[in-house]
Design an enzyme around this catalytic site. Structure first.
Site, short mmCIF file in Angstrom:
data_model
loop_
_atom_site.label_atom_id
_atom_site.label_comp_id
_atom_site.label_asym_id
_atom_site.label_seq_id
_atom_site.Cartn_x
_atom_site.Cartn_y
_atom_site.Cartn_z
N LYS A 30 -64.98 73.67 22.65
CA LYS A 30 -65.00 73.85 21.20
C LYS A 30 -64.93 75.22 20.41
O LYS A 30 -64.80 75.68 19.68
CB LYS A 30 -66.21 72.89 20.61
CG LYS A 30 -66.35 71.35 20.71
CD LYS A 30 -65.07 70.61 20.11
CE LYS A 30 -65.20 69.16 20.14
NZ LYS A 30 -65.45 68.55 21.57
C1 LIG Z 1 -64.77 67.08 21.87
C2 LIG Z 1 -64.70 67.13 23.33
C3 LIG Z 1 -63.60 66.23 24.04
C4 LIG Z 1 -62.48 65.53 23.17
O1 LIG Z 1 -61.89 66.62 22.31
P1 LIG Z 1 -61.00 65.90 21.21
O2 LIG Z 1 -60.47 67.06 20.60
O3 LIG Z 1 -61.98 65.07 20.00
O4 LIG Z 1 -60.08 64.93 21.29
C5 LIG Z 1 -63.72 66.13 25.21
N1 LIG Z 1 -64.38 66.75 26.02
C6 LIG Z 1 -65.62 67.38 25.55
C7 LIG Z 1 -66.37 68.12 26.40
C8 LIG Z 1 -65.51 67.59 24.16
O5 LIG Z 1 -66.54 68.29 23.68
#
Ligand SMILES: *Cc1c(COP(=O)(O)O)cnc(C)c1O
Length: 494
Positions: A112
Site C-alpha cells: 500500500k
Molecule cells: C491490500 C492488500 C492486498 C489486496 O490488494 P487489492 O488491491 O485490494 O486487491 C493483498 N495483500 C496485501 C498484503 C494487502 O495489504
C-alpha cells in the site's frame, strides 16, 4: 485527459478533481476517458530510468493537469530514502518462471505504501487546483494494511485530517499495533465491531450522506478518499508493473517484446486492475492471474461470470484479502461493457448481492484473466516449500499468489515468465509464516515470534516493525457500525 464516471459518461473532469473527490456523486468510480498507449520505443527508453523517472513518465500520461514540476516533486518525495531498497520495487528472480516483485520496501512494509506515499502529495497539489483550499478529511476503511499506510502517508500533512476504521477482529496483531501507535497531530484510529465489508460500507455511506457533507462544508471541510477506489491510488500502481517489465529485460530474463504473466494476490481488485491498465497501455502481457484465498468470490466471477457475495465469509491468514465486495471490479466492467450495464449490475449487487454478466463480457474477461484460490493449509505449505527449496521467504498473501500461479502453470502448461506481486513483508504476519516454516503451532508472543523467524531464516525484521515494541498505544476505541458518524464528528470537533 478527462475522467468519466463508471455510472455516468457525461461526467468530464480533470484528474485533480477525481483525486480530490475520490468517488463520483452518483456512486460511480472515476476512470480515464481513454487509456494512453506506451510504444515499444518508449518502453525501451524507460529501462534507463530510475523508479522515480519511470513513475514520472507514466503518471504524466494520466495526470495531465499536473505540471512537470508538480509531478517531479510528487515522485521524488514519494520514492526516495523512505524505501529501504534503492530500486523501490525490486524484482527477485526466484527460479525459472517465478519472479517476485517486492512491493513492501516502504515505511509500513506492505505494498500500500507504493500508492500511499504519493497520494497525499497528489492531494495537496490537486486540492489547491480543484477545491480552493478546503480542509481535506480522509476516511479510510481498512482490512489492515491500507490504514497504516494511509496514516503514515498523511501524518502531519498540512490541511488534512485522517481517520481510519478497522474491523476489530479482522487484522493481525502487528497491523493493529502499527495503527494504534500512530504518531501525528491530524490522525485518529477506531476499531469497528464487524468485518472489513462492514467498515467499507459504513465509510461509503458516510461519504455520500448529504447531511454529513453539509455539516463538514459549514466547517470548511470536505471528504476525500484514500481507499483504492481513489484514482490517485490506482495510477501509481500501474508504474511498478511497467518497471518490473523493464527489470525483467535488464536482468536478461526476457527479451524486449516478450510477453510475461502477472499474478496478483487480490482483495479489492485494485492491484490487479493496475496490471490490467499496464497491459492495455501496451505492456506485453499474456495473462493476468487473479489469486484469492478461501474468500473466492473473484475466482468464481472470473470463471463463471456470476458475482455472488451471498456466501460464507472466511477469516484467513491472509486477512488483507478477506473481502467479498471488490469495489474496483466496477472499473474493469466499465471498460469491458460500458456504463449502462455497470449501473444495472451494481444495482443488482446492491439489491440481491449478486449479478451475472452477459456472454460477450465473460468472453473478454476470460481472454484477459486466469483465476484461482487456495486455503490456509495450501498457503502455509507453499511458504514452507518456497523457503526450503528456493531459499525465499514469502508472506501469506504472496504465498496465495505463488500457490495459484503454480496450479495455473500445472493445469495449463503455460511456462511464460511470470511476475508475482509480493504485497507484504513476511514479518508482518509472523505467526502464520513461522508456523508454516517450523511446521508446528507457536506459543510465543508477537515479538518473540518475530525474533524466532529472524533467527531461523537469517533475515532481519524491518525496523518499522521491530520498533513497534517500544511505542505507546494512542488509540483504543471501538465503535458499532451504526455510530461511525459520531466518531467522525468527535475527531473533527464539529
Ligand atoms: C491490500 C492488500 C492486498 C489486496 O490488494 P487489492 O488491491 O485490494 O486487491 C493483498 N495483500 C496485501 C498484503 C494487502 O495489504
Amino acid at each position: 485527459m478527462k475522467y468519466l464516471s463508471t455510472r455516468d459518461e457525461n461526467v468530464r473532469i480533470d484528474s485533480s478533481y477525481a483525486i480530490t473527490k475520490g468517488i463520483s456523486e452518483e456512486g460511480g468510480l472515476f476512470i480515464p476517458e481513454s487509456i494512453p498507449r506506451l510504444t515499444a520505443d518508449e518502453l525501451t527508453a524507460l529501462r534507463g530510468e530510475s523508479y522515480a523517472g519511470r513513475a514520472k513518465n507514466i503518471l504524466s500520461r494520466y495526470l495531465t493537469d499536473f505540471t512537470a514540476d508538480e509531478l517531479d516533486s510528487c515522485v521524488k518525495g514519494a520514492y526516495s530514502d523512505n524505501f529501504t531498497s534503492k530500486k523501490i520495487a525490486p524484482l527477485v528472480f526466484v527460479r525459472d518462471g517465478l519472479n517476485i516483485l517486492e512491493l513492501f520496501k516502504g515505511p509500513t512494509c506492505a505494498f500500500k505504501d507504493m500508492a500511499l506515499q504519493i497520494l497525499p502529495r497528489f492531494l495537496t497539489v490537486a486540492s489547491k487546483k480543484a477545491a480552493g483550499g478546503t480542509g481535506i478529511v480522509i476516511l479510510v476503511a481498512t482490512s489492515g494494511d491500507t490504514g497504516k499506510a494511509a496514516l503514515e502517508g498523511f501524518k502531519d500533512v498540512e490541511n488534512t485530517r485522517i481517520l481510519v476504521f478497522y474491523p476489530s477482529d479482522g487484522v493481525s496483531p502487528m497491523q493493529k499495533l502499527q495503527m494504534c501507535t500512530q504518531e501525528g497531530g491530524n490522525v485518529a484510529v477506531s476499531a469497528i465491531k464487524g468485518n472489513f465489508d462492514d467498515a467499507q460500507t459504513g465509510v461509503k455511506s458516510i461519504f455520500t450522506n448529504p447531511v454529513i457533507i453539509k455539516r463538514l462544508a459549514e466547517n470548511n471541510l470536505a471528504f476525500s478518499s484514500a481507499n483504492s477506489i481513489n484514482w490517485g491510488r490506482l495510477a501509481p500502481q500501474i508504474v511498478y508493473y511497467i518497471s518490473a517489465y523493464c527489470d525483467m529485460v535488464e536482468g536478461g530474463k526476457i527479451k524486449q517484446g516478450d510477453k510475461i504473466n502477472i499474478c496478483v494476490p487480490t482483495g479489492n481488485f485494485g492491484n490487479i486492475l493496475a496490471a490490467y491498465y499496464a497491459k492495455e497501455m501496451g505492456l506485453p502481457v499474456n495473462k493476468l492471474i487473479c489469486a484469492s484465498n478461501s474468500n473466492s468470490v473473484l475466482t468464481d466471477f472470473l470463471t463463471t461470470g456470476t458475482y455472488d457475495r451471498n456466501r460464507k465469509f472466511y477469516t484467513t491468514i491472509s486477512p488483507s484479502m478477506d473481502i467479498l465486495i471488490s469495489s474496483n471490479l466496477e472499473r474493469l466492467l466499465y471498460h469491458l461493457a460500458g456504463s449502462e450495464k455497470v449501473k444495472e449490475w451494481m444495482a443488482q449487487l446492491k439489491a440481491e448481492g449478486k449479478y451475472t454478466v452477459d456472454g460477450e463480457t465473460l468472453a473478454k474477461i476470460k481472454e484477459l484473466f486466469a483465476a484461482g484460490f487456495c486455503d490456509d493449509d495450501a498457503t502455509k505449505a507453499t511458504i514452507a516449500k518456497t523457503f526450503r527449496e528456493d531459499g525465499y521467504l514469502c508472506d501469506t498473501h504472496t504465498a496465495v499468489a505463488v500457490t495459484v500461479y503454480e496450479n495455473y502453470r500445472a493445469q495449463t502448461g503455460d511456462e511464460t515468465e511470470t511476475v508475482i506481486a509480493s504485497t507484504a513483508s513476511p514479518f508482518k504476519f509472523s505467526r502464520a509464516v513461522l508456523e508454516a516454516v517450523e511446521g508446528k503451532e507457536s506459543d510465543l508472543d508477537e515479538f518473540e515470534m518475530v525474533g524466532r523467524l529472524a533467527e531461523i531464516t537469517g533475515l532481519e525484521c524491518p525496523a518499522p516493525l521491530a520498533n513497534l515494541k517500544d511505542k505507546k498505544v494512542r488509540f483504543t476505541g471501538c465503535c458499532s457500525k451504526d455510530n461511525m458518524d459520531e466518531v467522525v464528528f468527535n475527531m473533527l470537533g464539529i
